[in-house]
Enzyme design. Structure first.
Site, PDB file in Angstrom:
ATOM      1  N   LYS A 135       0.837  -1.208   0.000  1.00  0.00           N
ATOM      2  CA  LYS A 135       0.000   0.000   0.000  1.00  0.00           C
ATOM      3  C   LYS A 135       0.876   1.264   0.000  1.00  0.00           C
ATOM      4  CE  LYS A 135      -3.515   2.801   0.509  1.00  0.00           C
ATOM      5  NZ  LYS A 135      -4.481   3.128  -0.510  1.00  0.00           N
ATOM      6  N   LYS A 179      -0.060  11.338   5.736  1.00  0.00           N
ATOM      7  CA  LYS A 179       0.237  10.169   6.590  1.00  0.00           C
ATOM      8  C   LYS A 179       0.896   9.060   5.758  1.00  0.00           C
ATOM      9  CE  LYS A 179      -3.052   7.397   6.699  1.00  0.00           C
ATOM     10  NZ  LYS A 179      -3.760   6.202   6.422  1.00  0.00           N
TER      11      LYS A 179
HETATM   12  P1  NAD Z   1     -12.473   8.600   7.356  1.00  0.00           P
HETATM   13  O1  NAD Z   1     -11.801   9.573   8.250  1.00  0.00           O
HETATM   14  O2  NAD Z   1     -13.571   9.037   6.454  1.00  0.00           O
HETATM   15  O3  NAD Z   1     -13.042   7.357   8.216  1.00  0.00           O
HETATM   16  C1  NAD Z   1     -12.463   6.876   9.403  1.00  0.00           C
HETATM   17  C2  NAD Z   1     -13.582   6.626  10.392  1.00  0.00           C
HETATM   18  O4  NAD Z   1     -13.030   6.077  11.589  1.00  0.00           O
HETATM   19  C3  NAD Z   1     -14.322   7.919  10.805  1.00  0.00           C
HETATM   20  O5  NAD Z   1     -15.709   7.771  10.575  1.00  0.00           O
HETATM   21  C4  NAD Z   1     -13.991   8.063  12.279  1.00  0.00           C
HETATM   22  O6  NAD Z   1     -15.034   8.655  13.026  1.00  0.00           O
HETATM   23  C5  NAD Z   1     -13.754   6.622  12.675  1.00  0.00           C
HETATM   24  N1  NAD Z   1     -12.966   6.490  13.902  1.00  0.00           N
HETATM   25  C6  NAD Z   1     -11.843   7.160  14.256  1.00  0.00           C
HETATM   26  N2  NAD Z   1     -11.420   6.745  15.461  1.00  0.00           N
HETATM   27  C7  NAD Z   1     -12.294   5.802  15.864  1.00  0.00           C
HETATM   28  C8  NAD Z   1     -12.392   5.001  17.043  1.00  0.00           C
HETATM   29  N3  NAD Z   1     -11.503   5.108  18.028  1.00  0.00           N
HETATM   30  N4  NAD Z   1     -13.428   4.132  17.146  1.00  0.00           N
HETATM   31  C9  NAD Z   1     -14.338   4.015  16.139  1.00  0.00           C
HETATM   32  N5  NAD Z   1     -14.300   4.761  15.015  1.00  0.00           N
HETATM   33  C10 NAD Z   1     -13.285   5.628  14.882  1.00  0.00           C
HETATM   34  O7  NAD Z   1     -11.297   7.911   6.522  1.00  0.00           O
HETATM   35  P2  NAD Z   1     -11.440   7.041   5.198  1.00  0.00           P
HETATM   36  O8  NAD Z   1     -11.206   7.933   4.028  1.00  0.00           O
HETATM   37  O9  NAD Z   1     -12.627   6.171   5.266  1.00  0.00           O
HETATM   38  O10 NAD Z   1     -10.090   6.163   5.332  1.00  0.00           O
HETATM   39  C11 NAD Z   1      -9.987   5.075   6.243  1.00  0.00           C
HETATM   40  C12 NAD Z   1      -8.654   4.379   5.981  1.00  0.00           C
HETATM   41  O11 NAD Z   1      -8.620   3.901   4.641  1.00  0.00           O
HETATM   42  C13 NAD Z   1      -7.442   5.287   6.153  1.00  0.00           C
HETATM   43  O12 NAD Z   1      -6.373   4.571   6.714  1.00  0.00           O
HETATM   44  C14 NAD Z   1      -7.130   5.709   4.732  1.00  0.00           C
HETATM   45  O13 NAD Z   1      -5.766   6.047   4.577  1.00  0.00           O
HETATM   46  C15 NAD Z   1      -7.514   4.471   3.954  1.00  0.00           C
HETATM   47  N6  NAD Z   1      -7.932   4.687   2.562  1.00  0.00           N
HETATM   48  C16 NAD Z   1      -8.772   5.697   2.225  1.00  0.00           C
HETATM   49  C17 NAD Z   1      -9.133   5.880   0.891  1.00  0.00           C
HETATM   50  C18 NAD Z   1     -10.039   7.017   0.443  1.00  0.00           C
HETATM   51  O14 NAD Z   1     -10.112   7.269  -0.767  1.00  0.00           O
HETATM   52  N7  NAD Z   1     -10.728   7.706   1.327  1.00  0.00           N
HETATM   53  C19 NAD Z   1      -8.648   5.011  -0.091  1.00  0.00           C
HETATM   54  C20 NAD Z   1      -7.824   3.954   0.290  1.00  0.00           C
HETATM   55  C21 NAD Z   1      -7.470   3.794   1.625  1.00  0.00           C
END
Ligand code: NAD
Length: 291
Positions: free
Chosen positions: A170, A238
């Site tokens: 990744k 990050k």
């Molecule tokens: P996001 O911030 O939209 O979602 C993360 C969720 O986790 C939030 O809803 C937040 O409230 C929740 N959260 C945080 N701490 C928490 C806790 N202690 N208990 C329960 N819930 C908690 O982020 P995202 O865009 O969905 O990304 C999530 C992961 O996937 C990240 O690591 C990101 O790098 C990766 N990612 C994102 C994408 C993208 O396009 N958005 C693509 C590939 C990978």
């Protein structure tokens, strides 16, 4: 299967919804209550805490922002390892540093919990369309057990090595994506600077050797300067940090990655952290006196 899903953000909500649509029992938890409501509307049920989501689950999936959240949710008080039943499988789909994935797997094994790191690529569109690429680190038999669930969320699902290997792949993915965004931004600034219509120019690029998925999916929004996320600059910052740290640990030199890391850091420092990573274009504009 009985699945506990923790982290219902931009990615987690559609991913969990696909599992519910595939007739699995999905119990979701997020610190933001509205996020849980969206899963309930999509056929899942609401958990009041991590422990509640994990209670009785055969598989626990986490989709959290970064390693501190994964450590808290998995290793912390009232976390997954305290609450999951022995033999349960934890699939962490968050993008985090490889060493945390390795550590989580080690601590979990002491409690008879199996672990896979399974970060994804494909963005919000990929999550919504269940077409994600999923790179999986861990044991063969755990990968085999998780595969049917991963197939409900993704299309390209590959076991890439032992614990942490999914995160390394990744990191490699993210440095390539960051580099392409930086260069597509430069192409736009160049064409506009020369008085050439950038939209028309990118249409040609998208049909030649420069073709890539980012041009396909994002060229229109970039030319129109629409930067609602998608994938936030903060998260890409990050990920570039993860790539640089992994390179340092592996004793390899990645000069292009170093440059892109600084451009992403500049975007964040300019206050664009909550915009989509395509907003790297704004850094090039600023450097060119065209902001
Ligand atoms: P996001 O911030 O939209 O979602 C993360 C969720 O986790 C939030 O809803 C937040 O409230 C929740 N959260 C945080 N701490 C928490 C806790 N202690 N208990 C329960 N819930 C908690 O982020 P995202 O865009 O969905 O990304 C999530 C992961 O996937 C990240 O690591 C990101 O790098 C990766 N990612 C994102 C994408 C993208 O396009 N958005 C693509 C590939 C990978």
């Amino acid at each position: 299967m009985k699945i506990g899903f923790i982290g219902l953000g931009i990615m987690g909500t559609p991913m969990a919804a696909h599992l519910a649509a595939a007739e699995h029992t999905v119990r979701g938890y997020d610190v933001v209550p509205e996020a849980v409501d969206k899963l309930v509307a999509a056929g899942g049920s609401a958990a009041k805490s991590v422990a509640d989501a994990v209670d009785g689950a055969e598989v626990v999936i986490t989709m959290l922002p970064n390693h501190p959240q994964v450590e808290q949710v998995v290793l912390g008080e009232g976390g997954v390892l305290e609450s999951a039943k022995p033999g349960a499988l934890l699939v962490d789909m968050s993008t985090i540093r490889p060493e945390t994935s390795i550590e989580v797997a080690k601590v979990a094994a002491e409690k008879d919990i199996r672990v896979l790191d399974a970060p994804v690529s494909g963005g919000e569109a990929g999550a919504k369309q269940a077409s994600l690429s999923i790179m999986v680190g861990g044991e063969d038999w755990d990968f085999a057990a998780a595969k049917p669930l991963l197939e409900a969320m993704g299309k390209t699902i590959v076991h890439v090595g032992p614990h942490g290997a999914g995160q390394v792949v990744k990191a490699a993915n993210q440095l390539v994506v960051g580099g392409i965004y930086a260069l597509v931004g430069e192409a736009i600034v160049l064409m506009e600077g020369c008085g050439v219509d950038a939209g028309t120019g990118l249409d040609v690029l998208a049909g030649g050797l420069a073709a890539n998925r980012i041009l396909d999916l994002k060229r229109e929004s970039m030319v129109a300067r629409r930067f609602e996320p998608g994938f936030r600059i903060d998260l890409h910052h990050k990920d570039m940090g993860i790539a640089m740290a992994a390179a340092r640990q592996a004793d390899v030199s990645l000069p292009m990655t170093g440059l892109v890391t600084q451009l992403v850091a500049a975007a964040r420092a300019m206050g664009h952290g909550s915009l989509d990573h395509s907003a790297l274009l704004k850094v090039t504009e600023q450097l060119s006196g065209r902001a």
